[in-house]
Write a protein that holds these residues in place. Structure first.
Motif, PDB file in Angstrom:
ATOM      1  N   ILE A  76      20.974 -24.432 -82.265  1.00 53.64           N
ATOM      2  CA  ILE A  76      20.948 -24.421 -83.727  1.00 53.64           C
ATOM      3  C   ILE A  76      22.349 -24.357 -84.338  1.00 53.64           C
ATOM      4  O   ILE A  76      22.676 -25.125 -85.255  1.00 53.64           O
ATOM      5  N   ILE A  77      23.212 -23.461 -83.829  1.00 58.15           N
ATOM      6  CA  ILE A  77      24.520 -23.257 -84.477  1.00 58.15           C
ATOM      7  C   ILE A  77      25.692 -23.677 -83.600  1.00 58.15           C
ATOM      8  O   ILE A  77      26.852 -23.448 -83.965  1.00 58.15           O
ATOM      9  N   GLY A  78      25.437 -24.279 -82.453  1.00 57.51           N
ATOM     10  CA  GLY A  78      26.525 -24.731 -81.594  1.00 57.51           C
ATOM     11  C   GLY A  78      26.718 -23.811 -80.405  1.00 57.51           C
ATOM     12  O   GLY A  78      26.271 -22.656 -80.408  1.00 57.51           O
ATOM     13  N   VAL A  79      27.425 -24.315 -79.382  1.00 57.65           N
ATOM     14  CA  VAL A  79      27.543 -23.592 -78.119  1.00 57.65           C
ATOM     15  C   VAL A  79      28.326 -22.292 -78.286  1.00 57.65           C
ATOM     16  O   VAL A  79      27.842 -21.207 -77.923  1.00 57.65           O
ATOM     17  N   ILE A  80      29.541 -22.370 -78.819  1.00 60.89           N
ATOM     18  CA  ILE A  80      30.387 -21.168 -78.905  1.00 60.89           C
ATOM     19  C   ILE A  80      29.804 -20.141 -79.875  1.00 60.89           C
ATOM     20  O   ILE A  80      29.639 -18.964 -79.509  1.00 60.89           O
ATOM     21  N   PRO A  81      29.465 -20.508 -81.136  1.00 62.82           N
ATOM     22  CA  PRO A  81      28.820 -19.512 -82.009  1.00 62.82           C
ATOM     23  C   PRO A  81      27.511 -18.994 -81.424  1.00 62.82           C
ATOM     24  O   PRO A  81      27.188 -17.812 -81.570  1.00 62.82           O
ATOM     25  N   GLY A  82      26.768 -19.889 -80.736  1.00 62.86           N
ATOM     26  CA  GLY A  82      25.510 -19.468 -80.119  1.00 62.86           C
ATOM     27  C   GLY A  82      25.721 -18.463 -79.007  1.00 62.86           C
ATOM     28  O   GLY A  82      24.936 -17.531 -78.838  1.00 62.86           O
ATOM     29  N   ILE A 345      18.641 -12.150 -89.177  1.00 59.56           N
ATOM     30  CA  ILE A 345      19.383 -13.193 -88.442  1.00 59.56           C
ATOM     31  C   ILE A 345      18.440 -14.271 -87.908  1.00 59.56           C
ATOM     32  O   ILE A 345      18.723 -15.475 -88.051  1.00 59.56           O
ATOM     33  N   PRO A 346      17.282 -13.931 -87.297  1.00 63.71           N
ATOM     34  CA  PRO A 346      16.345 -14.989 -86.908  1.00 63.71           C
ATOM     35  C   PRO A 346      15.859 -15.830 -88.084  1.00 63.71           C
ATOM     36  O   PRO A 346      15.643 -17.040 -87.932  1.00 63.71           O
ATOM     37  N   LEU A 347      15.679 -15.198 -89.258  1.00 65.08           N
ATOM     38  CA  LEU A 347      15.281 -15.957 -90.440  1.00 65.08           C
ATOM     39  C   LEU A 347      16.354 -16.971 -90.818  1.00 65.08           C
ATOM     40  O   LEU A 347      16.047 -18.128 -91.148  1.00 65.08           O
ATOM     41  N   LEU A 348      17.622 -16.571 -90.756  1.00 62.99           N
ATOM     42  CA  LEU A 348      18.727 -17.497 -91.028  1.00 62.99           C
ATOM     43  C   LEU A 348      18.751 -18.624 -90.002  1.00 62.99           C
ATOM     44  O   LEU A 348      18.980 -19.795 -90.353  1.00 62.99           O
ATOM     45  N   LEU A 349      18.512 -18.290 -88.725  1.00 61.51           N
ATOM     46  CA  LEU A 349      18.442 -19.328 -87.688  1.00 61.51           C
ATOM     47  C   LEU A 349      17.321 -20.319 -87.984  1.00 61.51           C
ATOM     48  O   LEU A 349      17.485 -21.533 -87.819  1.00 61.51           O
ATOM     49  N   LEU A 350      16.179 -19.804 -88.429  1.00 59.73           N
ATOM     50  CA  LEU A 350      15.045 -20.674 -88.740  1.00 59.73           C
ATOM     51  C   LEU A 350      15.371 -21.599 -89.908  1.00 59.73           C
ATOM     52  O   LEU A 350      15.063 -22.803 -89.862  1.00 59.73           O
TER      53      LEU A 350
END
Length: 368
Positions: A76-82, A345-350
């Protein structure tokens, strides 16, 4: 990495004691500090957090099936941020497993085994949990099926035996100070309800995915009803003194006396606590071990089970120097930390995932 499968019912049996076990002992007194005699209403408001968390977990799983939050964060947000976010999730779950273990040790030592070193209590529990975690999710699911009836039965017996001591007038006046006190009292149990996000680690292994959402929501309802009934029992027996007790359910069990020989049923509360803590620590432990292996891109999670177990015990000692600090953390830190890491944080990911999916679809349609 994990070949086992569980049913939606087994997932429900795993999650029910995971939420209820630690909430039974401390939540009644914590909510009573804010809600007074309306403490039984607080779990109803906290249910909203549980339903939202379950919904978020299922939506994330639907967008990225067969992946846990450690894996889908990178998508969802990329490898390094993830990877950074995944590390924060792992740190949160390992630390809080240590906190649950410490709470378990403090309760057993303070209430029963006063001369036993707390390190022995904590290490023996982690050792047992490590064996079941190494066995895999199927073993964990079957153990939960076995232990949940043993967990529920003493609670039902306590409620029945307490009926002669109930003072129903303690519930009045209902909402005497308005609706805000029970809403404030719902903040702490809301932290426990946010732990439903742990199902994100279980959903990839469901054999009957169509029943998963229903099982998750029914578990939220079951937890709510349990906390409501326990809060009412404590209120009917202890009244306004509930807020001053550390373990109100333990105090309530001491009121039971039938025929001057059937009394002192604290052992029933201890049985509930030990069985519930065992399932809860095992579920947290499994999520931490599985997530660590996925974060490190290992082929299996079993090699990290023992190192994670050592970290859990160490965090149980490092995090808090005394039982008073553990109680303060339960009131002032964990509810906000839990809702941040497991709901917000999961809500933001969604939201990010849904936006990216829509943008991808729009680009695909425009190019065609």
């Amino acid at each position: 990495m994990e070949k086992g499968k569980i049913s939606s019912l087994q997932m429900a049996f795993m999650m029910y004691p995971t939420i209820v076990a630690t909430a039974l002992l401390g939540v009644p007194s914590i909510t009573a500090k804010y809600a007074k005699n309306d403490l039984w209403l607080s779990p109803i408001f906290a249910t909203l957090i549980g339903c939202l968390t379950v919904y978020i977990a299922f939506k994330l799983h639907k967008l990225y099936p067969k992946q846990t939050v450690i894996q889908l964060s990178e998508r969802i947000i990329g490898v390094i941020p993830g990877k950074i976010l995944g590390f924060l999730f792992l740190f949160f779950y390992i630390q809080n497993t240590g906190l649950v273990l410490r709470s378990y040790g403090e309760f057993v030592v303070d209430s029963f085994l006063v001369k036993t070193p707390i390190s022995v209590i904590m290490a023996s529990m982690v050792l047992l949990c490590a064996f079941i975690v190494r066995g895999g999710i199927e073993v964990l699911g079957r153990a939960a099926e076995l232990f949940v009836p043993i967990f529920i039965l003493p609670i039902c017996i306590l409620i029945i035996l307490l009926i002669p001591d109930l003072e129903f007038k303690n519930i009045f006046p209902i909402l005497g100070n308005g609706i805000m006190p029970p809403i404030k009292g719902a903040i702490v149990p809301g932290g426990w309800f946010s732990e439903f996000f742990l199902i994100i680690f279980l959903l990839p292994f469901l054999a009957d995915m169509k029943k998963g959402m229903k099982a998750g929501m029914m578990t939220v309802f079951a937890v709510t009803m349990t906390l409501m009934v326990v809060n009412l029992m404590v209120l009917f027996v202890l009244g306004s003194s509930t807020a001053s007790k550390v373990y109100p359910l333990m105090n309530v069990s001491r009121y039971i006396s039938i025929g001057d020989f059937f009394e002192h049923l604290e052992s029933a509360v201890m049985a509930v606590w030990i069985v519930g803590a065992f399932v809860k620590i095992s579920v947290f432990y499994y999520a931490a071990a599985l997530g660590t292996a996925q974060w490190l891109n290992l082929s299996g999670y079993r090699p990290v089970v023992w190192p994670i177990g050592i970290l859990i015990v160490e965090f149980g000692f490092w995090s808090f120097p005394s039982s008073m600090d553990v109680n303060r953390n339960d009131i002032n830190v964990f509810p906000f930390q839990g809702m941040l890491m497991q709901t917000i944080i999961p809500l933001l990911l969604l939201v990010i995932a849904v936006i990216r999916k829509k943008n991808g679809q729009n680009k695909g349609s425009s190019s065609s």
